[in-house]
Design a protein around this motif. Structure first.
Motif, PDB file in Angstrom:
ATOM      1  N   GLY A  72      -4.585  -9.382 -18.764  1.00 24.29           N
ATOM      2  CA  GLY A  72      -5.634  -8.373 -18.704  1.00 24.29           C
ATOM      3  C   GLY A  72      -5.460  -7.494 -17.484  1.00 24.29           C
ATOM      4  N   ALA A  73      -6.409  -6.582 -17.292  1.00 18.71           N
ATOM      5  CA  ALA A  73      -6.362  -5.690 -16.138  1.00 18.71           C
ATOM      6  C   ALA A  73      -7.758  -5.165 -15.853  1.00 18.71           C
ATOM      7  CB  ALA A  73      -5.403  -4.527 -16.384  1.00 18.71           C
ATOM      8  N   VAL A 116      -9.487   3.782  -5.661  1.00 22.46           N
ATOM      9  CA  VAL A 116      -9.400   3.474  -7.097  1.00 22.46           C
ATOM     10  C   VAL A 116      -8.074   2.768  -7.370  1.00 22.46           C
ATOM     11  CG1 VAL A 116      -9.339   4.448  -9.421  1.00 22.46           C
ATOM     12  CG2 VAL A 116     -10.822   5.462  -7.669  1.00 22.46           C
ATOM     13  N   SER A 117      -8.153   1.606  -8.020  1.00 18.37           N
ATOM     14  CA  SER A 117      -6.955   0.780  -8.207  1.00 18.37           C
ATOM     15  C   SER A 117      -6.915   0.165  -9.594  1.00 18.37           C
ATOM     16  CB  SER A 117      -6.913  -0.354  -7.164  1.00 18.37           C
ATOM     17  OG  SER A 117      -6.952   0.142  -5.850  1.00 18.37           O
ATOM     18  N   ILE A 118      -5.701  -0.072 -10.054  1.00 18.72           N
ATOM     19  CA  ILE A 118      -5.469  -0.840 -11.279  1.00 18.72           C
ATOM     20  C   ILE A 118      -4.996  -2.223 -10.851  1.00 18.72           C
ATOM     21  CG2 ILE A 118      -4.127  -1.028 -13.399  1.00 18.72           C
ATOM     22  CD1 ILE A 118      -3.874   2.007 -13.376  1.00 18.72           C
ATOM     23  N   GLN A 119      -5.638  -3.263 -11.395  1.00 16.80           N
ATOM     24  CA  GLN A 119      -5.358  -4.625 -10.959  1.00 16.80           C
ATOM     25  C   GLN A 119      -5.054  -5.514 -12.173  1.00 16.80           C
ATOM     26  OE1 GLN A 119      -8.936  -5.382  -8.665  1.00 16.80           O
ATOM     27  NE2 GLN A 119      -8.061  -4.427  -6.845  1.00 16.80           N
ATOM     28  N   PRO A 120      -3.772  -5.601 -12.558  1.00 12.71           N
ATOM     29  CA  PRO A 120      -3.385  -6.421 -13.714  1.00 12.71           C
ATOM     30  C   PRO A 120      -3.283  -7.894 -13.342  1.00 12.71           C
ATOM     31  CG  PRO A 120      -1.462  -5.396 -12.761  1.00 12.71           C
ATOM     32  CD  PRO A 120      -2.636  -4.879 -11.973  1.00 12.71           C
ATOM     33  N   SER A 121      -3.364  -8.752 -14.346  1.00 12.14           N
ATOM     34  CA  SER A 121      -3.217 -10.194 -14.118  1.00 12.14           C
ATOM     35  C   SER A 121      -2.666 -10.866 -15.366  1.00 12.14           C
ATOM     36  CB  SER A 121      -4.561 -10.838 -13.739  1.00 12.14           C
ATOM     37  OG  SER A 121      -5.476 -10.748 -14.806  1.00 12.14           O
ATOM     38  N   TRP A 181      -1.340 -11.885 -10.013  1.00  9.90           N
ATOM     39  CA  TRP A 181      -2.348 -10.815  -9.917  1.00  9.90           C
ATOM     40  C   TRP A 181      -1.800  -9.726  -9.011  1.00  9.90           C
ATOM     41  CZ3 TRP A 181      -4.902  -8.379  -5.980  1.00  9.90           C
ATOM     42  CH2 TRP A 181      -6.069  -7.678  -6.293  1.00  9.90           C
ATOM     43  N   GLY A 182      -2.085  -8.487  -9.352  1.00 14.13           N
ATOM     44  CA  GLY A 182      -1.577  -7.393  -8.541  1.00 14.13           C
ATOM     45  C   GLY A 182      -2.584  -6.280  -8.389  1.00 14.13           C
ATOM     46  N   SER A 183      -2.310  -5.396  -7.435  1.00 10.58           N
ATOM     47  CA  SER A 183      -3.165  -4.233  -7.223  1.00 10.58           C
ATOM     48  C   SER A 183      -2.294  -3.038  -6.855  1.00 10.58           C
ATOM     49  CB  SER A 183      -4.182  -4.504  -6.111  1.00 10.58           C
ATOM     50  OG  SER A 183      -5.070  -3.393  -5.963  1.00 10.58           O
ATOM     51  N   VAL A 184      -2.511  -1.933  -7.566  1.00 11.42           N
ATOM     52  CA  VAL A 184      -1.792  -0.687  -7.303  1.00 11.42           C
ATOM     53  C   VAL A 184      -2.820   0.425  -7.218  1.00 11.42           C
ATOM     54  CG1 VAL A 184      -0.059   0.941  -8.109  1.00 11.42           C
ATOM     55  CG2 VAL A 184       0.233  -1.500  -8.560  1.00 11.42           C
ATOM     56  N   GLY A 185      -2.884   1.103  -6.073  1.00 10.07           N
ATOM     57  CA  GLY A 185      -3.847   2.175  -5.898  1.00 10.07           C
ATOM     58  C   GLY A 185      -3.422   3.458  -6.583  1.00 10.07           C
ATOM     59  N   ILE A 186      -4.390   4.205  -7.086  1.00 12.07           N
ATOM     60  CA  ILE A 186      -4.102   5.512  -7.681  1.00 12.07           C
ATOM     61  C   ILE A 186      -3.585   6.460  -6.604  1.00 12.07           C
ATOM     62  CG2 ILE A 186      -5.087   7.484  -8.891  1.00 12.07           C
ATOM     63  CD1 ILE A 186      -4.903   4.959 -10.582  1.00 12.07           C
ATOM     64  N   ASP A 187      -4.168   6.334  -5.412  1.00  7.77           N
ATOM     65  CA  ASP A 187      -3.721   7.125  -4.269  1.00  7.77           C
ATOM     66  C   ASP A 187      -2.411   6.550  -3.732  1.00  7.77           C
ATOM     67  OD1 ASP A 187      -3.329   8.371  -1.803  1.00  7.77           O
ATOM     68  OD2 ASP A 187      -5.470   8.460  -1.353  1.00  7.77           O
ATOM     69  N   GLY A 188      -1.433   7.387  -3.525  1.00 11.72           N
ATOM     70  CA  GLY A 188      -0.137   6.922  -3.048  1.00 11.72           C
ATOM     71  C   GLY A 188      -0.175   6.340  -1.650  1.00 11.72           C
ATOM     72  N   ASP A 189      -1.277   6.551  -0.916  1.00 15.21           N
ATOM     73  CA  ASP A 189      -1.388   6.021   0.438  1.00 15.21           C
ATOM     74  C   ASP A 189      -1.880   4.574   0.463  1.00 15.21           C
ATOM     75  OD1 ASP A 189      -0.542   8.399   1.565  1.00 15.21           O
ATOM     76  OD2 ASP A 189      -2.569   9.225   1.703  1.00 15.21           O
ATOM     77  N   ASP A 190      -2.254   4.023  -0.686  1.00 17.66           N
ATOM     78  CA  ASP A 190      -2.731   2.637  -0.747  1.00 17.66           C
ATOM     79  C   ASP A 190      -1.559   1.665  -0.818  1.00 17.66           C
ATOM     80  OD1 ASP A 190      -5.388   3.334  -0.637  1.00 17.66           O
ATOM     81  OD2 ASP A 190      -5.654   3.360  -2.813  1.00 17.66           O
ATOM     82  N   LEU A 248     -14.002  -1.744 -14.697  1.00 18.54           N
ATOM     83  CA  LEU A 248     -13.858  -1.988 -16.130  1.00 18.54           C
ATOM     84  C   LEU A 248     -12.780  -3.034 -16.320  1.00 18.54           C
ATOM     85  CD1 LEU A 248     -13.578   1.734 -17.334  1.00 18.54           C
ATOM     86  CD2 LEU A 248     -15.671   0.355 -17.224  1.00 18.54           C
ATOM     87  N   SER A 249     -12.992  -3.927 -17.280  1.00 20.39           N
ATOM     88  CA  SER A 249     -12.006  -4.968 -17.592  1.00 20.39           C
ATOM     89  C   SER A 249     -11.431  -4.699 -18.974  1.00 20.39           C
ATOM     90  CB  SER A 249     -12.649  -6.356 -17.551  1.00 20.39           C
ATOM     91  OG  SER A 249     -13.086  -6.665 -16.249  1.00 20.39           O
TER      92      SER A 249
END
Length: 236
Positions: free
Chosen positions: A33-34, A50-55, A68-77, A234-235
């Protein structure tokens, strides 16, 4: 005779059904999921926008392995990948997590495990769910841990008390998190410090007759850093 026949019939049914039940409980369970979150807030700290966090996880007989991971929409994250090996039995739980964080704009190697030059942090957890509340203790035992006021490895630790409850037709969870001693791994913690007082809830929004979209929101206050956050997610 009829009583004996009924007795043997009952025993036969039990003999047939019990193994089936046991086999069903012994099956490997997997999930993927994510989450899409408005902000990445972790233990009272702001780790990104704002981030997308898949698992993805696999579990068998109380033993589980989760990525589990986290990738920010902003390239500075920063980018993050966490691997957790956990075991649960009854109300008791224990786990080990490998946190890997790649700072934005830096080329960070994943398979670099030098004692003083790694982007990995290894944390052990132990916890017990008492019913009305759950208590969990976390301690970093290796990797890029923080240091204390003497510039020595802090074995940075974090303790949480969480309490679930129902209110207004929704399921809620209140949480208090604190650092028991000084470490620069957590910001603004010179000793014992409460750095997370939060309240969160979730619900499912019906989209079609067969599909509902899980949503959640959480208010977080960090007294140690004098910060407050309100996040939504949102999941999928």
């Amino acid at each position: 005779m009829k009583k004996n026949l009924k007795k043997w019939a009952l025993l036969l049914i039990m003999a047939i059904t019990l193994p089936v039940t046991t086999m069903a409980q012994d099956k490997v369970e997997a999930s993927v999921g994510a989450d899409l979150v408005s902000g990445y807030i972790w233990r009272g700290q702001d780790l990104g926008g704002v981030s997308i966090q898949p698992s993805i996880s696999v579990a068998y007989k109380g033993l589980s392995l989760t990525a589990w991971g986290s990738v920010g929409i902003d390239g500075d994250d920063d980018k993050e990948i966490d691997l957790t090996l956990a075991y649960e039995t009854g109300n008791f739980s224990i786990s080990v997590t490998d946190y890997w964080v790649a700072p934005a704009g830096e080329e960070t190697k994943y398979f670099k495990y030098g004692a003083h030059s790694t982007a990995h942090v290894f944390e052990a957890q132990i916890g017990y769910d008492f019913g009305p509340f759950a208590l969990n203790w976390y301690t970093n035992f290796a990797g890029a841990d923080g240091v204390n006021e003497d510039d020595e490895r802090a074995y940075s630790s974090y303790v949480t008390v969480t309490a679930p409850f129902n209110l207004g037709g929704l399921e809620w969870e209140a949480e208090i998190g604190a650092t028991p001693w000084a470490t620069d791994y957590y910001a603004n913690t010179d000793g014992f410090a409460i750095c997370d007082i939060s309240l969160g809830t979730s619900k499912e929004i019906k989209i079609t007759e067969s599909y509902s979209l899980p949503v959640f929101a959480k208010a977080t206050f960090n007294p140690a850093a004098d910060r407050a956050y309100l996040t939504f997610g949102l999941s999928f």
